[in-house]
Design an enzyme around this catalytic site. Structure first.
Site, PDB file in Angstrom:
ATOM      1  CB  ALA A  10      -1.774  13.920  -6.039  1.00 35.95           C
ATOM      2  N   GLY A  11      -0.411  10.749  -5.564  1.00 34.92           N
ATOM      3  CA  GLY A  11       0.649  10.049  -4.831  1.00 34.92           C
ATOM      4  C   GLY A  11       1.651   9.408  -5.784  1.00 34.92           C
ATOM      5  CG  PHE A  12       5.604   6.435  -5.636  1.00 32.18           C
ATOM      6  CD1 PHE A  12       6.324   6.875  -6.743  1.00 32.18           C
ATOM      7  CD2 PHE A  12       5.913   5.181  -5.095  1.00 32.18           C
ATOM      8  CE1 PHE A  12       7.323   6.092  -7.311  1.00 32.18           C
ATOM      9  CE2 PHE A  12       6.911   4.392  -5.657  1.00 32.18           C
ATOM     10  CZ  PHE A  12       7.609   4.847  -6.761  1.00 32.18           C
ATOM     11  CB  ALA A  84      -6.950   7.718  -1.546  1.00 33.28           C
ATOM     12  CB  ALA A  85      -4.115   4.086   1.499  1.00 36.72           C
ATOM     13  CE1 TYR A 190      -0.761   0.705   4.031  1.00 38.96           C
ATOM     14  CE2 TYR A 190       0.786  -1.127   4.100  1.00 38.96           C
ATOM     15  CZ  TYR A 190       0.092  -0.173   3.380  1.00 38.96           C
ATOM     16  OH  TYR A 190       0.245  -0.095   2.021  1.00 38.96           O
ATOM     17  CE  LYS A 194      -3.901  -0.150   1.827  1.00 38.94           C
ATOM     18  NZ  LYS A 194      -4.251   0.439   0.541  1.00 38.94           N
TER      19      LYS A 194
END
Ligand SMILES: NC(=O)c1ccc[n+]([C@@H]2O[C@H](COP(=O)([O-])OP(=O)(O)OC[C@H]3O[C@@H](n4cnc5c(N)ncnc54)[C@H](O)[C@@H]3O)[C@@H](O)[C@H]2O)c1
Length: 379
Positions: A10-12, A84-85, A190, A194
């Site tokens: 649902a994110g960008f 997702a993150a 972050y 990753k």
């Protein structure tokens, strides 16, 4: 592979990818927690991203930190695209446990389930980030070799000296494109999460007969990116400042650069990795290969919106930010056949058109800066 699970769908990036895959005839399941920071308090009413995929995908509201949610979401799935993150570089420096739990913990849980339970997954595609490289790659004429400068010193930046340095080099370092085999040395929590996500997927998947592909996206922008999240996406942050008539605070001296890559190109590159067997086992940079400085971004947006707001090159800086980075995309070109179609000037024009059709969002930038200041991470 016909059934694809997109976490963070649902994110960008995820929502744009989901819609493109559906249009190509794929069955798409989305697992997304609809985080408040991205989707607002009432996502069903307030999140255009969520609304864009609603009814088009099989949607599961849940978290990648829940074993139960993963098991539900993985049913019948052949390919997992794990997006997702938690995604704010600055925020990751003080919300450390949350970032590690979601990003590393979520990936560990997926791999644990794939290793120990029955499933139908044949491929896992995971989003790393250009953040894993920290400072990009440079050429030193003094050393006649490539060098990878460490994080810049607070003492230098306090004096307004923002350029990167390397021990023993007197002549200025020359910025060059970052290749996938460049030194991985993230300067943020972050970035570390990753890096570990990618390493886990590439280590575990082949050992259990699953293909692994990962992407190091550069700065992705375009229609759909959150205009209310003050923690990530400078085009959004600047746009919301301009639309609210607020001054733009340009950090450092405004000459810091990023490689801005348009969302459609990122979706295309990701689909090539899903579909092409040649992608298996590889990691790909996804960018345009062209650096653009932050002051140019601000001035271009102001000109395109036609709204005059003050631009203040403040000399402020955030610990953990890098100075420059742009991608070498030779691997994506040669192995995937990827070619970015959008130049920055075309992409930013499309982005501005889209922003002009959106409601003006509340400007949360000052609050996010106050948070960083309080933690000693903003100077
Ligand atoms: N946008 C960029 O410039 C960029 C650059 C490099 C890498 N990436 C990576 O690409 C991926 C997607 O980025 P994006 O820009 O679309 O981010 P985004 O913040 O727009 O989307 C992330 C989605 O993940 C969801 N989410 C957060 N925590 C979750 C959890 N615990 N369980 C389930 N869902 C959860 C959010 O609700 C959101 O919908 C991320 O992994 C990010 O690190 C993005």
């Amino acid at each position: 592979m016909k059934h694809i699970l997109i976490t963070g769908g649902a994110g960008f990036i995820g929502s744009n990818l989901a819609l493109k895959l559906v249009s190509k005839g794929y069955e798409v399941t989305v697992l997304d927690s609809l985080s408040k920071q991205i989707h607002g308090d009432h996502p069903e009413e307030t999140s255009p991203l969520y609304q864009s995929i609603c009814g088009k995908v099989h949607f599961i509201k849940g978290s990648v930190t829940s074993r139960e949610d993963w098991i539900k979401a993985l049913r019948g799935v052949e390919c997992v695209v794990h997006l997702a993150a938690e995604t704010g570089t600055g925020q990751s420096m003080y919300e450390i446990q949350k970032y590690v739990n979601t990003n590393i913990g979520g990936t560990a849980l997926l791999l644990d389930i794939l290793t120990n339970s029955e499933h139908s997954v044949k491929k896992v595609v995971v989003a790393e980030s250009r953040a894993i490289y920290g400072e990009g790659r440079y050429y030193s004429e003094d050393m006649e070799s490539y060098v990878y400068p460490n994080e810049r010193l607070d003492a230098d930046m306090m004096k307004g000296d923002f350029e990167v340095k390397y021990p023993g080099c007197i002549r200025p370092l020359k910025l060059v494109a970052t290749t996938e085999d460049s030194l991985v040395h993230p300067t943020s929590v972050y970035g570390i999460t990753k890096q570990v996500q990618g390493q886990l997927v590439h280590l575990v998947c082949p050992s259990i007969g699953i293909a692994a592909v990962s992407y190091r996206y550069q700065n992705v922008y375009g229609p759909g990116q959150s205009l209310s999240n003050p923690y990530t996406g400078i085009l959004s942050i600047f746009s919301t400042r301009i639309k609210n008539g607020n001054e733009i605070n340009i950090f450092e001296d405004g000459k810091e650069t990023r490689d801005f890559v348009y969302i459609d190109d990122v979706v295309d590159a990701t689909i090539l990795g899903i579909e092409k067997q040649e992608a298996n086992g590889h990691v790909f940079n996804v960018g345009t290969g062209v650096p653009t400085d932050v002051l140019t971004v601000a001035n271009t947006l102001i000109e395109k919106y036609g709204i005059q707001v003050p631009v203040r090159v403040s000399g402020n800086y955030r610990l953990g930010d890098i100075r420059h980075n742009f991608a070498d995309i030779t691997a994506a070109r040669s192995i995937l056949g990827f070619e970015p179609k959008w130049s920055f000037s075309e992409g930013i024009a499309e982005f501005v058109k889209w922003v002009n059709r959106q409601e003006v969002q509340k400007d949360n930038f000052e609050a996010s800066i106050a948070e960083m200041k309080q933690k000693g991470l903003y100077k």
